[in-house]
Design an enzyme around this catalytic site. Structure first.
Site, PDB file in Angstrom:
ATOM      1  N   SER A 130     -35.845  26.404  61.836  1.00  0.00           N
ATOM      2  CA  SER A 130     -36.364  27.769  61.870  1.00  0.00           C
ATOM      3  C   SER A 130     -37.873  27.770  61.566  1.00  0.00           C
ATOM      4  CB  SER A 130     -35.576  28.618  60.870  1.00  0.00           C
ATOM      5  OG  SER A 130     -35.873  29.967  61.010  1.00  0.00           O
ATOM      6  N   ASP A 165     -26.894  30.199  68.261  1.00  0.00           N
ATOM      7  CA  ASP A 165     -28.075  30.787  67.615  1.00  0.00           C
ATOM      8  C   ASP A 165     -28.722  31.816  68.553  1.00  0.00           C
ATOM      9  OD1 ASP A 165     -30.487  31.365  66.404  1.00  0.00           O
ATOM     10  OD2 ASP A 165     -31.199  29.288  66.297  1.00  0.00           O
ATOM     11  N   HIS A 181     -27.771  30.842  63.799  1.00  0.00           N
ATOM     12  CA  HIS A 181     -29.088  30.310  63.481  1.00  0.00           C
ATOM     13  C   HIS A 181     -29.034  29.337  62.301  1.00  0.00           C
ATOM     14  CE1 HIS A 181     -33.365  30.059  63.198  1.00  0.00           C
ATOM     15  NE2 HIS A 181     -33.412  30.622  62.021  1.00  0.00           N
ATOM     16  N   ASP A 182     -28.150  29.619  61.358  1.00  0.00           N
ATOM     17  CA  ASP A 182     -28.016  28.769  60.165  1.00  0.00           C
ATOM     18  C   ASP A 182     -27.463  27.379  60.473  1.00  0.00           C
ATOM     19  OD1 ASP A 182     -29.116  30.346  58.250  1.00  0.00           O
ATOM     20  OD2 ASP A 182     -27.226  31.135  57.467  1.00  0.00           O
TER      21      ASP A 182
END
Lengths: 196, 362
Positions: B145, B309, B342-343
């Site tokens: 990220s 994501d 996303h994690d």
């Protein structure tokens, strides 16, 4: 990849050129080209375990489904694109050829020959060919666009693609006499160097 | 695993991208493993928006590092083999200089007066840290990220000091949607009655509700629809463990819990500063051309995206990959399923860990 095949491809690859290999598998051809020709090579592959093998070899690789298009590489100035034993698996082999020649001056294509006598015997007996080179049954094969040597060369003519060089391999993986006299009947694989 | 946590002061200060200056600043740093004699085994980890210097193992508070699934003995980033460094970025609130630190000039907390910082500023402070630690080059700089943006910026800004970069679940710039989400989060903080234009420390209050709402929104964007569905479904929260009486569903309770916890530990001004840095980053730079910006890169890149994501979808990583190929950079691009949206970059999966490990070793 058969030794003869990688030797042929090796001969056609200029030193220090920029090469993209569509359907690069475990990256062994590119690794060889990097070692012997000092090329800047990128593989394109869809299978995660193969990608892992490329990365372990230090071969740059891109995860991608070639069927979904390869246009995005058009700005990258490749000298050569390679598609070994994959073009018959694509949804639109003719478009793939066009695009490969849009993104590089030359391309190398290898494909299995459905005109090989064993395949013809199979068909004559009334069944879809299953040979050592094309071992899968019709319902599970990835080869959805098989063709003969003649078919492929006709496509090249139709699309104004120049065949700069070609080699035909027999069932031993060598460029034997019979295979070069009558490739459509005796070659199991055609290896082409193409140019627009 | 040998782990050291320490606060390092940089009395020389730093000129920030914004034009402002910090006359002196601190970095809270954590290191794992040991630098080898030839000094060739150093790895830098860059944290994402709410991360900090504590990347691996358990600290004194028994809390587990943010990348513990990836970093540690025999893990993808092997602390037995590599000397791994991670620092809390300036503007944060975990020990490095930030809005809650005392401004040496006024002897009061900076609060809203802490300058806006950028991804480039962070990379510059990390470079100063590198010099202080006597590390000639990073073997690998990695992050997910906002951390991935720093890894990319490292390869652009200091091409001779980095051999390889790992850019995970990241992009060369935030998308319009990313900025929009962050603005909603910031708005909820700014409109909290306890925000006091960012000078809430003087008033002895914190804009807890604002931070909580911001984090709840953030959490939704970090997870995938499928993952939320699998994890919570439409299950009702049992009465005994309800955080708020208004809660019906488990997912509500989860967000309430996460938001509540976060609001107790994260500073509101830091939230604004970190998200502004994320929004403001654009690797393409002033020339507005990613191809131009990547010209000087010498590092090999590993770009990984995750199908689940939607905040920084794989296509954003692909854009970096294409620009890298255009510049003849040795670069690989991989997409993994990732269950966690996303994690996903935070979590171990067999393939993810193997790829990182093999890339570092190759």
């Amino acid at each position: 990849m058969a030794r003869e095949l990688s030797k042929i491809i090796n001969n056609w690859v200029p030193k220090e050129s920029k090469v993209i290999d569509f359907g690069c598998g475990d990256g062994s051809l590119l690794q060889k080209l990097i070692q012997t020709k000092n090329v800047l090579g990128y593989g394109v592959e869809i299978n995660n375990s193969k990608i892992e093998e490329c990365i372990a070899k230090g071969v740059p690789v891109i995860k991608q489904d070639i069927d979904k298009g390869i246009n995005e590489f058009e700005s990258s100035n490749f000298d050569l694109s390679i598609m070994a034993r994959s073009i018959q698996c694509l949804k639109s082999p003719n478009l793939a050829l066009e695009r490969m020649l849009n993104l590089s001056k030359r391309c190398v294509v290898t494909l299995p020959n459905l005109g090989y006598w064993r395949c013809r015997l199979n068909l004559a007996s009334g069944k879809m060919p299953v040979t050592p080179e094309l071992p899968s049954s019709w319902y599970e094969t990835k080869n959805i666009h098989l063709c003969t040597i003649k078919d492929f060369e006709q496509l090249c003519i139709d699309q104004n693609i120049k065949i700069k060089d070609k080699v035909f391999l027999n069932s031993n993986g060598d460029s034997g006499i019979l295979a070069s006299i009558n490739p459509n009947l005796f070659a199991i694989e055609g290896v082409y160097l193409l140019e627009k | 695993m040998k782990s050291i946590t320490k606060l390092i002061n940089f009395s020389e200060g730093i000129a920030l991208e914004s034009g402002r200056r910090l006359d002196s600043f601190d970095l809270m740093v954590e290191t794992y493993g040991e630098l080898n004699e030839s000094k060739t085994n150093a790895i830098l980890l860059c944290h994402a928006f709410s991360g900090d210097h504590h990347a691996a193992g358990k600290n004194e508070d028994q809390s587990i590092g943010w990348w513990d699934q990836i970093v540690g003995p025999s893990k993808a980033i092997d602390t037995d083999e590599y000397y791994v460094v991670c620092c809390n970025n300036i503007g944060g609130c975990s020990g490095s200089s930030g809005p809650t630190s005392i401004n040496p000039n006024t002897k009061k907390a900076y609060g809203s007066d802490f300058p806006i910082v950028s991804v480039s500023d962070w990379v510059n402070t990390q470079k100063m840290l590198m010099n202080k630690l006597n590390i000639p080059h990073w073997h690998f700089v990695a992050g997910g990220s906002l951390g991935g943006m720093q890894a990319l910026q490292w390869s652009i800004a200091y091409p001779d000091r980095i051999k390889k970069a790992g850019i995970f679940a990241a992009a060369a710039k935030s998308s319009t949607q990313n900025i929009a989400m962050n603005e909603v989060a910031r708005e909820s903080i700014r409109k909290d009655k306890n925000f006091h234009n960012g000078n809430y420390i003087e008033q002895n209050v914190i804009p807890k509700n604002g931070i909580k709402t911001a984090r709840m929104l953030g959490h939704i964007t970090y997870l995938s629809e499928k993952h939320m569905d699998l994890r919570f479904g439409r299950k009702f929260q049992d009465d005994a463990s309800k955080i708020d009486k208004e809660v019906d569903f488990e997912v509500e309770n989860y967000l309430q819990y996460k938001g509540e916890k976060f609001s107790e530990s994260f500073d509101a001004n830091s939230y604004i500063i970190m998200t502004k840095a994320m929004d403001g980053y654009d690797a393409a730079g002033k020339k507005d051309s990613l191809d131009e910006a990547l010209k000087e890169i010498k590092a090999e890149l590993l770009i990984v995206g995750f199908y689940s994501d939607w905040l920084y979808p794989p296509e954003r990583g692909k854009e970096i990959q294409i620009a890298a190929i255009n510049n003849n950079i040795k670069s690989s691009y991989m997409v993994l399923d990732g269950e966690h949206g996303h994690d996903s970059f935070l979590f171990h999966s067999e393939q993810y860990s193997k790829i990182i490990k093999k890339f570092i070793q190759s």
